[in-house]
Design an enzyme around this catalytic site. Structure first.
Site: not given
Lengths: 204, 204, 204, 204
Positions: A78, A141, A165
Site C-alpha cells: 500500500e 486496515c 494487503h
C-alpha cells in the site's frame, strides 16, 4: 533492526484471517532482524490503540501491518493511508463509521515511507505476484495504516511504516465463487522477502 | 487401482506448466494406487497420440489429465469434452485448427464418467477451492480429454476418465495484472484428495 | 450554477475516449446549470495547465472531470486525489514520471469536496451502477483531479471539484477479453444525474 | 425467413430479465425477416414445453433463444448445449434438478448449427463485445437450447437453432459489486446484427 509485524483477528463471516496465519509463521529473529508480532483486533478503535501501545513499548525501526485484502489476487504494497473511516459493515465491536476522520485535525492522507516499488520488484524476483496499491480502503486496515504513519509524522520521525494487503486463503474461498486466494507458504515467502529487502537496502 | 496421471509441458509465453509441476510431485504409489505419470506435449496431434499409447500400454483403471486453466481461480473438475478443436493461438507444433473435429465421425461431446460433484465436495472438505466446470475449452486440453473419453466409449468401457484444470502458479502471474494463481502445495493436496476419493468411493 | 465539465482525448491504443464521448453529449444548459465543456490532453503537464486556465477564465462553481477507468465496471465517484505521478506507460507527450509529485511542496492528498456518497445514492436511484472509489490511480486522471483540488485549497475556496471514472465503451472492448463496458447513453444519464444532484442539493 | 426469438421472464432475486427487455424491442419484421417473439418461463419443464409448442406452431427457419448470462461482460454466442440439468438454485417452479438429463436417451451434447464464429465477427464489426462461448451452463437456458437442437436433430433437420447469453442490465448491478452490465440499446444492436447476418449470409 527491530520490526513490529502485525496481523489481524478474523472478521465478518470468516473463522480465520490470512494475515495472522502468515505473521505468526515468521520467526522471532530473521537475518538479524528482531521481530515482534502482534495480533490486532478488527475494530476501528481497539486496533489503533493497540498499535500505538506496541509502538510506544517496542520502539521499532519499522512497523509492517498485514491485512486481509478480500478479493485481491496479488500481494498489495500500500502506498497511501487516508484520513477516512467509512464502512458498509460493522467492525468486530459493532461500530460502523460513516465518513469519519481517523484522526481529527490531521492531513487527508499520508504516503508510506517504505520503498513500495522496490518491495514489489523484490517480490517479483522471488516469484510472488505483487503490485503497488493506491488504496488500502477505508475500513480498519486503512485506519491502522493511517495511525502508524501519523505516529511517524508526529512522534517517531525515524520510524518507517507500511501496510501489506494479502489475498484470502484457499480454504476461505471454498464457498465463494471465482475468488482468488494465496497459500500461506506464498505469503510467508512474501513477508520474508520484504523483511530481507528492508534489512539490506538503504533507501532515502 | 492403476492410475494414469498426465500433465503438460509449458506453452505460449510460459516457461513452466503448473500441471506438470504438481503431477511430478505425486508419489508413484499413493494409498495402494499405482500411479504412472506422463508429460504430454501441448500439440493437438502429439498429445492425443501419446495419451492413447500410454493407455494402451498401461491399461489404467482411471485416466486423470491435468492442465493449466489460464485465468481460473479454482480447481476445475471438468464435466464434458467437446468434439471441437478451435484455437486463437498456435499449439507447440505451430498448428492452429479452426472448428475442426477432434475425431471424425464421433459424437459432439462426451461426459466424464468420474463423479465430478463428489470430487468437488471432497476438495471442499480438504479446504481446496474447486468447482464443476462445464467447459474445458477447445484447445489441446479439451482434445486430450475428448480422446480419453473416446477410448472409454470405443475400447475400454470399464476405464474412467476425467480432466482437471488448475490455476496459474504464483510465479506465472508476476507480470500479469490481477490474475489468480494457486501454489503447487495446494494443487498437490487437490490431486491427492481426488486420488483418495477415487480409490475409496464406489460410484455407479 | 456554472459547471466546468472536462473529458479527455484518446490515449494508449485507443481511438476514442468514453469520457469525451459522454461529455460532448451534455447540453450547454441543463436545468439552469451553465455547462462549459473542455477536452483535455492525456499529458501530465498539458492537462493540468489547460484545466487551470479554464478555471481561471470560466470561474466555475463546480469542476467535474471525467476520465476513462480502464477495466472498471461501474461509474466511480473518486474520493481522493494523491500528490503522485507514477506511470507504467508514457502519456501522449511520451512523458512517463516515476513517483514524482503532482505539485511540489503540497500535501500528500486532497479529498474531493463533492458529496461523493450522495452522488452514488442518486446514481443508484437512477439505475446506474456506481461506487465511491478510494483511488483515481497515479496517471493523468489523478493529476488533473489533484490540480483541481489544489486550486480549491489555494485559490478558489468556494469552488467544488470532483472526478468521475467511467468504464470503457462497448466498442473499445471488442478485442479485449472479458472487459466490462458501459454505453454512452448510460454514462450521459450518470452525468445528468450528477449535475441534477449538485444543482439541487445543498450540502455542507 | 421466419425467426422464432425467445427471451425469459425474471428469476432469482431479479425483477427484470435483460433478455426479454431486448427481445421485445425487436420489430415484428426486420429486413424481410418475420419475427415471432415468445417470453419463456424460467422453469426446466415449462420452458422446454413452451419452446417446442412455439416451434411446432410457427415452423421457424431459425430459433434464436436469448438468456441472462449473470456475470458475463460480453454477448456470448453459445456453441454447445449439454444434456444436463444441474442447478444450485431452484427454478421459478421451485424445481432444482441434480445431474438429470434434459432428454432421456439422447446424446450428451449438440453443437449449434448457427455459424457462431461468423456471428461474433459481425458483432465485432458492429462494435459489440462478443465471444463464442463453449458453455451455456446447466440451468434453464441450457435446457431450452438443448431442446431446440434436439428438435433440429429429431424433427426439423432444416431448422437452425442457437442461443445467446447477454450481460445483466446496468440497473440490475446497482447493488452488486463489480459486476459488468450492458445497456438494452447495445443488446438490441447485437440482436439486429445477428438477424441481419443470418438473413444475408448463406452458410453451410
Amino acid at each position: 533492526m527491530k520490526l513490529l509485524l502485525t496481523g489481524f483477528e478474523p472478521f465478518g463471516q470468516e473463522s480465520v484471517n490470512p494475515s495472522w496465519e502468515a505473521v505468526k509463521a515468521i520467526p522471532d529473529m530473521v537475518e538479524g532482524v528482531e521481530v515482534v508480532k502482534v495480533r490486532l483486533p478488527v475494530t476501528f478503535k481497539g486496533a489503533a490503540v493497540m498499535l500505538e501501545q506496541a509502538v510506544n513499548e517496542f520502539r521499532p525501526d519499522v512497523v509492517l501491518c498485514v491485512g486481509q485484502g478480500s478479493g485481491r489476487s496479488e500481494v498489495n504494497i500500500e502506498r497511501v493511508a487516508i484520513n477516512m473511516a467509512d464502512s458498509k459493515k460493522p467492525d468486530n465491536d459493532g461500530y460502523q463509521p460513516e465518513e469519519m476522520p481517523v484522526r481529527a485535525e490531521a492531513p487527508d492522507a499520508y504516503f508510506s515511507n517504505l520503498p513500495v516499488k522496490r518491495l514489489v520488484e523484490a517480490l517479483h524476483e522471488a516469484g510472488v505476484p505483487a503490485v503497488v496499491s493506491n488504496s488500502a480502503g477505508a475500513y480498519v486496515c486503512n485506519s491502522v495504516f493511517y495511525t502508524a504513519l501519523h505516529l511517524v509524522h508526529n512522534k517517531y520521525p525515524d520510524m518507517r511504516a507500511g501496510f501489506v494487503h494479502i489475498p484470502y486463503l484457499p480454504c476461505q474461498v471454498v464457498e465463494k465463487s471465482k475468488q482468488p486466494s494465496m497459500a500461506t507458504e506464498t505469503v510467508v515467502l512474501a513477508l520474508e522477502t520484504i523483511l530481507h529487502t528492508l534489512a539490506t537496502v538503504n533507501h532515502v
